[in-house]
Design a protein around this motif. Structure first.
Motif, PDB file in Angstrom:
ATOM      1  N   VAL A 157       0.856  -1.191   0.000  1.00 38.86           N
ATOM      2  CA  VAL A 157       0.000   0.000   0.000  1.00 38.86           C
ATOM      3  C   VAL A 157       0.891   1.240   0.000  1.00 38.86           C
ATOM      4  O   VAL A 157       1.834   1.335   0.780  1.00 38.86           O
ATOM      5  CB  VAL A 157      -0.930   0.026   1.237  1.00 38.86           C
ATOM      6  N   SER A 158       0.546   2.174  -0.889  1.00 38.69           N
ATOM      7  CA  SER A 158       1.274   3.441  -0.967  1.00 38.69           C
ATOM      8  C   SER A 158       0.374   4.580  -0.532  1.00 38.69           C
ATOM      9  O   SER A 158      -0.841   4.531  -0.737  1.00 38.69           O
ATOM     10  CB  SER A 158       1.739   3.708  -2.406  1.00 38.69           C
ATOM     11  N   ALA A 159       0.979   5.573   0.072  1.00 35.05           N
ATOM     12  CA  ALA A 159       0.289   6.831   0.383  1.00 35.05           C
ATOM     13  C   ALA A 159       0.706   7.834  -0.677  1.00 35.05           C
ATOM     14  O   ALA A 159       1.865   7.861  -1.101  1.00 35.05           O
ATOM     15  CB  ALA A 159       0.673   7.332   1.765  1.00 35.05           C
ATOM     16  N   GLU A 160      -0.264   8.648  -1.099  1.00 36.18           N
ATOM     17  CA  GLU A 160      -0.001   9.650  -2.122  1.00 36.18           C
ATOM     18  C   GLU A 160      -0.587  10.981  -1.692  1.00 36.18           C
ATOM     19  O   GLU A 160      -1.786  11.078  -1.433  1.00 36.18           O
ATOM     20  CB  GLU A 160      -0.614   9.212  -3.447  1.00 36.18           C
ATOM     21  N   ALA A 161       0.272  11.980  -1.600  1.00 36.53           N
ATOM     22  CA  ALA A 161      -0.161  13.335  -1.262  1.00 36.53           C
ATOM     23  C   ALA A 161      -0.134  14.167  -2.536  1.00 36.53           C
ATOM     24  O   ALA A 161       0.874  14.187  -3.252  1.00 36.53           O
ATOM     25  CB  ALA A 161       0.754  13.953  -0.218  1.00 36.53           C
ATOM     26  N   GLU A 162      -1.243  14.835  -2.814  1.00 34.71           N
ATOM     27  CA  GLU A 162      -1.305  15.772  -3.929  1.00 34.71           C
ATOM     28  C   GLU A 162      -1.284  17.175  -3.339  1.00 34.71           C
ATOM     29  O   GLU A 162      -2.135  17.521  -2.524  1.00 34.71           O
ATOM     30  CB  GLU A 162      -2.573  15.570  -4.744  1.00 34.71           C
ATOM     31  N   VAL A 163      -0.297  17.949  -3.764  1.00 34.50           N
ATOM     32  CA  VAL A 163      -0.068  19.270  -3.185  1.00 34.50           C
ATOM     33  C   VAL A 163      -0.207  20.339  -4.258  1.00 34.50           C
ATOM     34  O   VAL A 163       0.336  20.197  -5.363  1.00 34.50           O
ATOM     35  CB  VAL A 163       1.340  19.343  -2.548  1.00 34.50           C
ATOM     36  N   GLN A 164      -0.926  21.389  -3.923  1.00 39.19           N
ATOM     37  CA  GLN A 164      -1.001  22.559  -4.799  1.00 39.19           C
ATOM     38  C   GLN A 164       0.086  23.522  -4.349  1.00 39.19           C
ATOM     39  O   GLN A 164      -0.023  24.144  -3.296  1.00 39.19           O
ATOM     40  CB  GLN A 164      -2.371  23.230  -4.706  1.00 39.19           C
ATOM     41  N   LEU A 165       1.155  23.585  -5.141  1.00 35.79           N
ATOM     42  CA  LEU A 165       2.277  24.439  -4.791  1.00 35.79           C
ATOM     43  C   LEU A 165       1.990  25.887  -5.160  1.00 35.79           C
ATOM     44  O   LEU A 165       1.324  26.167  -6.157  1.00 35.79           O
ATOM     45  CB  LEU A 165       3.537  23.956  -5.503  1.00 35.79           C
ATOM     46  N   ARG A 166       2.496  26.767  -4.341  1.00 34.85           N
ATOM     47  CA  ARG A 166       2.326  28.208  -4.547  1.00 34.85           C
ATOM     48  C   ARG A 166       2.872  28.612  -5.918  1.00 34.85           C
ATOM     49  O   ARG A 166       3.993  28.305  -6.280  1.00 34.85           O
ATOM     50  CB  ARG A 166       3.089  28.938  -3.434  1.00 34.85           C
ATOM     51  N   GLY A 167       2.009  29.235  -6.716  1.00 35.63           N
ATOM     52  CA  GLY A 167       2.422  29.767  -8.001  1.00 35.63           C
ATOM     53  C   GLY A 167       2.548  28.764  -9.133  1.00 35.63           C
ATOM     54  O   GLY A 167       3.047  29.102 -10.196  1.00 35.63           O
ATOM     55  N   ILE A 168       2.115  27.525  -8.918  1.00 35.33           N
ATOM     56  CA  ILE A 168       2.217  26.492  -9.949  1.00 35.33           C
ATOM     57  C   ILE A 168       0.824  25.916 -10.195  1.00 35.33           C
ATOM     58  O   ILE A 168       0.142  25.508  -9.254  1.00 35.33           O
ATOM     59  CB  ILE A 168       3.186  25.366  -9.518  1.00 35.33           C
ATOM     60  N   ALA A 169       0.412  25.868 -11.458  1.00 29.71           N
ATOM     61  CA  ALA A 169      -0.950  25.431 -11.780  1.00 29.71           C
ATOM     62  C   ALA A 169      -1.151  23.931 -11.568  1.00 29.71           C
ATOM     63  O   ALA A 169      -2.154  23.508 -10.997  1.00 29.71           O
ATOM     64  CB  ALA A 169      -1.292  25.799 -13.221  1.00 29.71           C
ATOM     65  N   ALA A 170      -0.213  23.123 -12.023  1.00 30.79           N
ATOM     66  CA  ALA A 170      -0.369  21.662 -11.926  1.00 30.79           C
ATOM     67  C   ALA A 170      -0.002  21.184 -10.525  1.00 30.79           C
ATOM     68  O   ALA A 170       0.968  21.662  -9.932  1.00 30.79           O
ATOM     69  CB  ALA A 170       0.511  20.972 -12.948  1.00 30.79           C
ATOM     70  N   PRO A 171      -0.757  20.236  -9.975  1.00 32.07           N
ATOM     71  CA  PRO A 171      -0.427  19.721  -8.637  1.00 32.07           C
ATOM     72  C   PRO A 171       0.856  18.887  -8.660  1.00 32.07           C
ATOM     73  O   PRO A 171       1.215  18.310  -9.679  1.00 32.07           O
ATOM     74  CB  PRO A 171      -1.636  18.862  -8.271  1.00 32.07           C
ATOM     75  N   TRP A 172       1.535  18.875  -7.540  1.00 34.56           N
ATOM     76  CA  TRP A 172       2.740  18.070  -7.339  1.00 34.56           C
ATOM     77  C   TRP A 172       2.346  16.846  -6.525  1.00 34.56           C
ATOM     78  O   TRP A 172       1.574  16.957  -5.566  1.00 34.56           O
ATOM     79  CB  TRP A 172       3.779  18.915  -6.608  1.00 34.56           C
ATOM     80  N   ILE A 173       2.860  15.679  -6.913  1.00 34.27           N
ATOM     81  CA  ILE A 173       2.503  14.416  -6.258  1.00 34.27           C
ATOM     82  C   ILE A 173       3.716  13.857  -5.524  1.00 34.27           C
ATOM     83  O   ILE A 173       4.814  13.781  -6.071  1.00 34.27           O
ATOM     84  CB  ILE A 173       2.035  13.362  -7.294  1.00 34.27           C
ATOM     85  N   PHE A 174       3.483  13.441  -4.283  1.00 32.17           N
ATOM     86  CA  PHE A 174       4.514  12.756  -3.491  1.00 32.17           C
ATOM     87  C   PHE A 174       3.940  11.409  -3.083  1.00 32.17           C
ATOM     88  O   PHE A 174       2.844  11.336  -2.527  1.00 32.17           O
ATOM     89  CB  PHE A 174       4.880  13.574  -2.245  1.00 32.17           C
TER      90      PHE A 174
END
Length: 102
Positions: free
Chosen positions: A46-63
């Motif tokens: 099982v993996s955990a995935e965080a989707e983050v909306q970074l300041r000033g960037i339109a596309a979300p970043w995934i960790f």
């Protein structure tokens, strides 16, 4: 029975702790905001995935990190959530800004 079903309580505890840690860290570092925290399962665990909306960037970043192996979790949920959120912030701290999005 899936790993997510077998470790349902573990994942609930992980999510509560990780969500708060991520929200607090993103705010204090000024990186942005957490959009979602979810789990996925495959034959490796099982993996955990965080989707983050970074300041000033339109596309979300995934960790994403694996938190439960087929044999079970390696750490207690509170420790796994701390390691997850810390690794995520360290990843942001050490990447060129802005980090590449997927």
């Amino acid at each position: 029975m899936s790993l997510q079903e077998r470790y349902e309580e573990y994942l609930k505890e992980f999510e509560l702790d990780a969500r708060q840690g991520i929200i607090d860290s993103l705010a204090s570092e000024g990186y942005g905001a957490l959009n979602s925290l979810k789990f996925s399962e495959d034959d490796q665990g099982v993996s955990a995935e965080a989707e983050v909306q970074l300041r000033g960037i339109a596309a979300p970043w995934i960790f994403r990190r694996r938190i439960i192996l087929p044999d079970g979790p390696l750490d207690k949920s509170w420790l796994a959530s701390t390691l997850f959120s810390t690794a995520m912030i360290e990843d942001l701290d050490t990447r060129a800004w802005p980090p590449a999005t997927e």
